[in-house]
Design a protein around this motif. Structure first.
Motif, short mmCIF file in Angstrom:
data_model
loop_
_atom_site.label_atom_id
_atom_site.label_comp_id
_atom_site.label_asym_id
_atom_site.label_seq_id
_atom_site.Cartn_x
_atom_site.Cartn_y
_atom_site.Cartn_z
N GLY A 152 0.81 -1.22 0.00
CA GLY A 152 0.00 0.00 0.00
C GLY A 152 0.84 1.27 0.00
O GLY A 152 0.44 2.29 -0.55
N LEU A 153 2.01 1.21 0.64
CA LEU A 153 2.84 2.42 0.75
C LEU A 153 3.63 2.68 -0.53
O LEU A 153 3.93 3.82 -0.85
N ASN A 154 3.98 1.61 -1.23
CA ASN A 154 4.90 1.77 -2.36
C ASN A 154 4.21 1.41 -3.67
O ASN A 154 3.88 0.24 -3.91
N ARG A 155 4.00 2.43 -4.51
CA ARG A 155 3.28 2.21 -5.75
C ARG A 155 4.02 1.26 -6.68
O ARG A 155 3.43 0.42 -7.35
N HIS A 156 5.35 1.37 -6.70
CA HIS A 156 6.13 0.54 -7.61
C HIS A 156 6.06 -0.92 -7.19
O HIS A 156 5.86 -1.81 -8.01
N PHE A 157 6.23 -1.13 -5.89
CA PHE A 157 6.16 -2.49 -5.37
C PHE A 157 4.78 -3.09 -5.65
O PHE A 157 4.66 -4.25 -6.05
N SER A 158 3.77 -2.26 -5.46
CA SER A 158 2.40 -2.72 -5.69
C SER A 158 2.21 -3.17 -7.13
O SER A 158 1.63 -4.22 -7.40
N ALA A 159 2.74 -2.36 -8.07
CA ALA A 159 2.60 -2.71 -9.49
C ALA A 159 3.33 -4.01 -9.79
O ALA A 159 2.88 -4.82 -10.61
N ALA A 160 4.47 -4.22 -9.09
CA ALA A 160 5.25 -5.44 -9.35
C ALA A 160 4.55 -6.68 -8.81
O ALA A 160 4.61 -7.75 -9.41
N VAL A 161 3.88 -6.54 -7.68
CA VAL A 161 3.33 -7.71 -7.00
C VAL A 161 1.90 -8.03 -7.44
O VAL A 161 1.45 -9.17 -7.36
N ASN A 162 1.22 -7.01 -7.94
CA ASN A 162 -0.20 -7.16 -8.22
C ASN A 162 -0.56 -8.36 -9.11
O ASN A 162 -1.46 -9.12 -8.78
N PRO A 163 0.15 -8.59 -10.23
CA PRO A 163 -0.21 -9.75 -11.06
C PRO A 163 -0.08 -11.06 -10.31
O PRO A 163 -0.92 -11.97 -10.47
N LEU A 164 0.93 -11.18 -9.46
CA LEU A 164 1.11 -12.42 -8.69
C LEU A 164 -0.09 -12.64 -7.78
O LEU A 164 -0.62 -13.76 -7.68
N ILE A 165 -0.51 -11.56 -7.11
CA ILE A 165 -1.65 -11.69 -6.20
C ILE A 165 -2.88 -12.15 -6.98
O ILE A 165 -3.60 -13.06 -6.57
N GLN A 166 -3.11 -11.50 -8.12
CA GLN A 166 -4.30 -11.82 -8.89
C GLN A 166 -4.29 -13.28 -9.37
O GLN A 166 -5.34 -13.90 -9.48
N ILE A 167 -3.10 -13.81 -9.63
CA ILE A 167 -3.02 -15.18 -10.12
C ILE A 167 -3.17 -16.19 -8.99
O ILE A 167 -3.86 -17.19 -9.13
N PHE A 168 -2.55 -15.92 -7.84
CA PHE A 168 -2.58 -16.92 -6.77
C PHE A 168 -3.86 -16.87 -5.95
O PHE A 168 -4.23 -17.84 -5.32
N LYS A 169 -4.53 -15.72 -5.97
CA LYS A 169 -5.72 -15.56 -5.13
C LYS A 169 -6.79 -16.62 -5.41
O LYS A 169 -7.33 -17.20 -4.47
N PRO A 170 -7.13 -16.92 -6.68
CA PRO A 170 -8.24 -17.85 -6.89
C PRO A 170 -7.88 -19.32 -6.81
O PRO A 170 -8.74 -20.17 -7.08
#
Lengths: 331, 301
Positions: A152-170
């Motif tokens: 939440g604090l780091n926009r760059h980190f968020s952009a890097a991690v977001n696809p991984l979250i979306q893939i592993f979440k379901p």
């Protein structure tokens, strides 16, 4: 005139008492009645439907159990549990008596007390399951909250991690389980293991499946802190840690708790499936064992487990809600 | 007067937009004495908040800069405390704790615990909020919350107090009340104040100088008006004071004759502050989006 003086003569206390009884008996009782009535009607209708519909469903193990059979099996399971307890207590006292005898004959003799070797009862399985789910949920929280704050604090980190979250979440727990099982048995090698492997397998599966809602909600809550408050923090030149502790965390607590509640619900759901497949002790194993057992009572006993699972899940959510009300500032 | 306390020199502020850079401010020069009360007034979107944010250090000027007591301003800091339009108190902290957060941060080393407590209470007393120490911002009115916001800013002992439409979100009566309080406090502490406002009466009543800004894009200082009314000022007796009426007239004429139409580029401006329309917009002609009349930059100062 007389009536007027009569009402006047009613003492203050009497009037107050009357108001109170009116309030208690009249309004608030009606209110609680109304609040309880509709759910009661709903439950009664459901039980009636169940009672009528269940005998129509014939299986190889006999008719589908109705409410009466399930109630009977609930008593039965409780009875088995208390019998088991008595036997376990007897087993221990027997050993103690024997040990005493040995010690009086030879004070230097080594004595031990063995645990009762009987199979775990339904109640024992409930507590095992609760322990596993809490361990998995706590581990998920320990991972998800700090990680969510960083995202939440780091926009760059968020952009890097977001696809991984979306893939592993379901991903379903059933898909993780074989992998977790293999990794645990390969890496957790110890002569005197603190935890059973089956416990670790189910716990890690629970963690992997339940950390996503907390992670996502924490990161969204942290990213959504009011920009004015961020400016206040900048003007005050708060250090990074003070900023996180005093501004970011309190501000996102409501969001974090919403995530935690969803996570706990998922954790409880996943756990049952994991226990069934991993054969780790708990409610899931109870259901599976009964299914394999295939006696005429099995279906009723499984139904007891189903209701217990639902009721416990509901209780867990209520407990989280209570904690949220204690902790969050906006409640 | 004496050497300037705060100085903005040749400030330009450009924001990057998808359509290329948008110049919000151009050639802003402003010198402020110690203890002076300066109001910034202008139409919505003219970059008043941008000026304030540059002084606060929340924005970096793309050219020129801001010097306070001989030091260039690069980052935000408590010596330039800001009072925001929407109080900006932490909703999870009580009134006392909100001020405490600031005091703890600024006077961690220079005051002991008892002194800090006394200083917090002193500032809350100053704004008449010592009766609600343990209430949360959600439990008090907007005017009260704004008082606490002012107390928090004052408690940082700022060299300059920056106020971004501090009373804009309040009703007229509360606003008048807070203006009087602010006047008293400012006179007692002799603090330097820069205040953004839309309200002509507020500007004339409170200020030593009103800085009027032209419309954006490339907004700059159009006129400056020194208010030489004696202090303490009383809003009731001033109402038909010819001098007061004259000052008021001068500001109104700048806003509604020389700078009548807000600049076309205001929607693209990089400001986040939602500026409410001025309460005295009576002669607004909606729908007319003609090009703004280029006003000659005249200086009264």
């Amino acid at each position: 005139m007389t009536t007027l003086s009569q009402t006047d003569s009613l003492s203050q206390g009497q009037r107050w008492l009357r108001a109170l009884t009116e309030k208690l008996a009249g309004r608030s009782l009606a209110e609680t009645g109304r609040q309880l009535l509709l759910p009661a009607i709903g439950i009664a209708l459901f039980l009636g439907f169940w009672h009528l519909a269940a005998p129509q469903v014939q299986t190889s193990l006999g008719a589908f159990p109705g409410p009466a059979q399930v109630l009977e099996q609930t008593g039965q399971l409780w009875q088995e549990h208390s019998n088991q307890r008595d036997r376990a207590a007897q087993f221990v006292t027997m050993q103690e008596e024997r040990n005493e005898r040995i010690l009086t004959e030879n004070p230097n003799a080594e004595v031990k007390i063995r645990d009762y070797p009987g199979a775990p009862t339904f109640i024992d399985q409930i507590f095992t399951s609760l322990g596993t789910v809490l361990a998995g949920f706590v581990l998920a929280t320990i991972i998800a909250v700090p990680l969510g704050i960083i995202i939440g604090l780091n926009r760059h980190f968020s952009a890097a991690v977001n696809p991984l979250i979306q893939i592993f979440k379901p991903v379903s727990p059933l898909a993780w389980l074989p992998l977790v099982t293999m990794v645990v048995s390969a890496t957790y090698v110890s002569d005197d293991p603190m935890f059973a492997k089956s416990f670790l397998t189910s716990m890690i599966t629970v963690t992997l499946c339940s950390l996503w809602p907390t992670l996502i909600n924490t990161s969204v809550g942290v990213a959504a802190v009011n920009p004015d408050l961020l400016n206040v923090s900048k003007v005050l030149q708060l250090s990074f840690w003070t900023h996180v502790r005093k501004v970011v965390l309190p501000s996102s607590v409501p969001m974090i708790f919403t995530g935690l509640r969803v996570s706990l619900g998922i954790a409880w759901m996943v756990l049952i499936a994991a226990e069934m497949l991993a054969q780790s002790p708990g409610l899931g194993k109870f259901v599976w064992d009964e299914f394999q057992n295939g006696s005429s009572q099995s279906l009723s006993r499984i139904m007891v487990a189903v209701l217990a699972i639902g009721f416990i899940g509901f209780l867990l959510d209520r407990i989280m809600l209570l904690i949220q009300k204690k902790v969050a500032w906006n409640e | 007067m004496s050497k300037s306390h705060l100085e903005l020199t040749n400030v330009q502020m450009a924001f990057d937009t998808p359509h290329g850079p948008f110049v919000a401010l151009e050639n802003v020069d402003l010198k402020i004495r110690k203890g002076e009360f300066v109001s910034l007034i202008g139409h919505s979107g003219c970059g008043k908040s941008t000026v304030l944010n540059i002084v606060a250090g929340l924005l970096q000027a793309t050219r020129g800069g801001c010097v306070l007591d001989g030091h260039e301003v690069n980052t935000p800091g408590p010596e330039r405390a800001v009072v925001f339009q929407n109080h900006s108190l932490m909703p999870w902290l009580t009134v006392y704790e909100n001020v405490e957060l600031a005091v703890q941060q600024v006077f961690r080393k220079s005051m002991n615990k008892a002194e800090r407590k006394e200083w917090i209470l002193h500032n809350l007393k100053l704004v008449n909020m010592d009766h609600a120490l343990h209430k949360r911002p959600g439990e008090i009115s907007g005017g009260m919350a704004q008082r606490v916001g002012i107390a928090r800013a004052l408690a940082m002992k700022p060299s300059v107090l920056l106020m971004d439409e501090p009373f804009g979100a309040l009703d007229a009566l509360t606003r008048a009340h807070l203006q009087d309080s602010l006047m008293e406090i400012q006179q007692d502490l002799n603090s330097t104040v820069i205040m953004i406002t839309h309200d002509v009466d507020e500007a004339v009543l409170l200020s030593d100088r009103i800085v009027m800004m032209t419309n954006g894009p490339a907004a700059t200082i159009g006129e400056e008006l020194h208010i030489k009314l004696p202090r303490p000022r009383n809003r009731v007796t001033l109402a038909d004071n010819p001098e007061y009426v004259h000052y008021r007239q001068a500001v109104l004429s700048f806003l509604y004759e020389k700078q009548r139409f807000p600049g076309k580029g205001q929607e693209e401006q990089g400001e986040q502050n939602t500026e409410e329309p001025a309460p005295i917009h009576t002669e607004e002609t909606p729908g007319v989006e003609s090009s703004q009349p280029e006003s000659p930059v005249r200086r009264i100062a």
